[in-house]
Enzyme design. Sequence first.
Site, PDB file in Angstrom:
ATOM      1  N   ASP A  18       0.856  -1.183   0.000  1.00 20.68           N
ATOM      2  CA  ASP A  18       0.000   0.000   0.000  1.00 20.68           C
ATOM      3  C   ASP A  18       0.888   1.228   0.000  1.00 20.68           C
ATOM      4  O   ASP A  18       2.044   1.178   0.431  1.00 20.68           O
ATOM      5  CB  ASP A  18      -0.921   0.028   1.221  1.00 20.68           C
ATOM      6  N   SER A  19       0.310   2.337  -0.465  1.00 19.94           N
ATOM      7  CA  SER A  19       1.076   3.577  -0.483  1.00 19.94           C
ATOM      8  C   SER A  19       1.321   4.104   0.925  1.00 19.94           C
ATOM      9  O   SER A  19       2.234   4.900   1.131  1.00 19.94           O
ATOM     10  CB  SER A  19       0.337   4.635  -1.307  1.00 19.94           C
ATOM     11  N   CYS A  55      -4.327  -1.336  -2.160  1.00 21.67           N
ATOM     12  CA  CYS A  55      -4.422   0.107  -2.402  1.00 21.67           C
ATOM     13  C   CYS A  55      -5.312   0.313  -3.616  1.00 21.67           C
ATOM     14  O   CYS A  55      -5.020  -0.220  -4.691  1.00 21.67           O
ATOM     15  CB  CYS A  55      -3.029   0.689  -2.655  1.00 21.67           C
ATOM     16  N   GLU A 103      -4.563   9.496   7.909  1.00 16.11           N
ATOM     17  CA  GLU A 103      -3.152   9.196   8.151  1.00 16.11           C
ATOM     18  C   GLU A 103      -2.546  10.160   9.165  1.00 16.11           C
ATOM     19  O   GLU A 103      -1.629   9.803   9.902  1.00 16.11           O
ATOM     20  CB  GLU A 103      -2.364   9.254   6.837  1.00 16.11           C
ATOM     21  N   CYS A 141     -11.365   3.487  -1.024  1.00 15.28           N
ATOM     22  CA  CYS A 141     -10.001   3.737  -0.544  1.00 15.28           C
ATOM     23  C   CYS A 141      -9.841   2.935   0.730  1.00 15.28           C
ATOM     24  O   CYS A 141     -10.755   2.904   1.570  1.00 15.28           O
ATOM     25  CB  CYS A 141      -9.782   5.233  -0.292  1.00 15.28           C
ATOM     26  N   HIS A 152      -8.357   3.505   3.314  1.00 11.89           N
ATOM     27  CA  HIS A 152      -8.408   4.301   4.539  1.00 11.89           C
ATOM     28  C   HIS A 152      -9.832   4.475   5.067  1.00 11.89           C
ATOM     29  O   HIS A 152     -10.045   4.626   6.265  1.00 11.89           O
ATOM     30  CB  HIS A 152      -7.824   5.702   4.302  1.00 11.89           C
TER      31      HIS A 152
END
Length: 279
Positions: A24-25, A88, A175, A207, A209
Amino acid sequence: MTPQRVRGHGERSQTMKAPMGIFDSGYGGLSVFKKIAREMPWYDYCYFGDNARAPYGDRAPSEVFEYTKQAVEWLFTKGNAPLVVLACNTASALALRRLQQEWLPEYFPDRRILGVLIPVAEDIAKTARPGDRIGLLATPATIASGAWRRELKKYLPRDCSIIEQACPLLAPLIEGGYGNNEATHAILKEYLLPFEKRPVQSLILGCTHYPFLLSHFRSIFGKNTPLFYSGESVVHALKSYLIRHPEIECCLSRDGTKEYYTTGDPAEFRKKAEQLFNI
């Protein structure tokens, strides 16, 4: 890009050299990885977070492809992973097809890369009805790629409509540790305004997140609107894939270990992983 090791759970023995790679980024992919590891704890895993260059959501497609290729190549060569899961949405949308069709056959023909879009699209198709409106929240780059729309069209009834909404601020806020902040909730409500005018029958959290904000989504949409996101869908798809591809499954080592690597600060990675995902 120089990945730094974050202290993991256990150590692989010298004879075990084939963990499953998870990329993942940033931190969002940990939400997918946590579910995979919980459902299949016997495998070894190597998680790679490109935190120094996150987020990918507002980067050019060429950058996302190059960064994703570098990370996958590192997992193939240094981690010796026979299989890498792109946990991701942005990387899956902007890099996966090209990596699978152009790069793998030439450089790593015996390795495989899987993404997170198709498993979610397949799950939505199981309950979608003709005329349904499907909402999609994702990063600007993912929306601009058209990948979600392309994959959904393959599985949904033809007269289903897809309402897309880019959410450039959500991933950086999460994040940054502001997922439970009132301001984040207010921004989320702003992003969801188009769905008040055109109510949807299902909503995709496009996403990795966004599941961190699940309680916020529930408070806005209630319990009757199905929410689809990568974690559960990817686990089921991955289990099925390994059954159908024993030549890959037999290459995965089984020591139950987990290692974490980041291009950012390992101490910061560990702190955020504990705070956001209790890892």
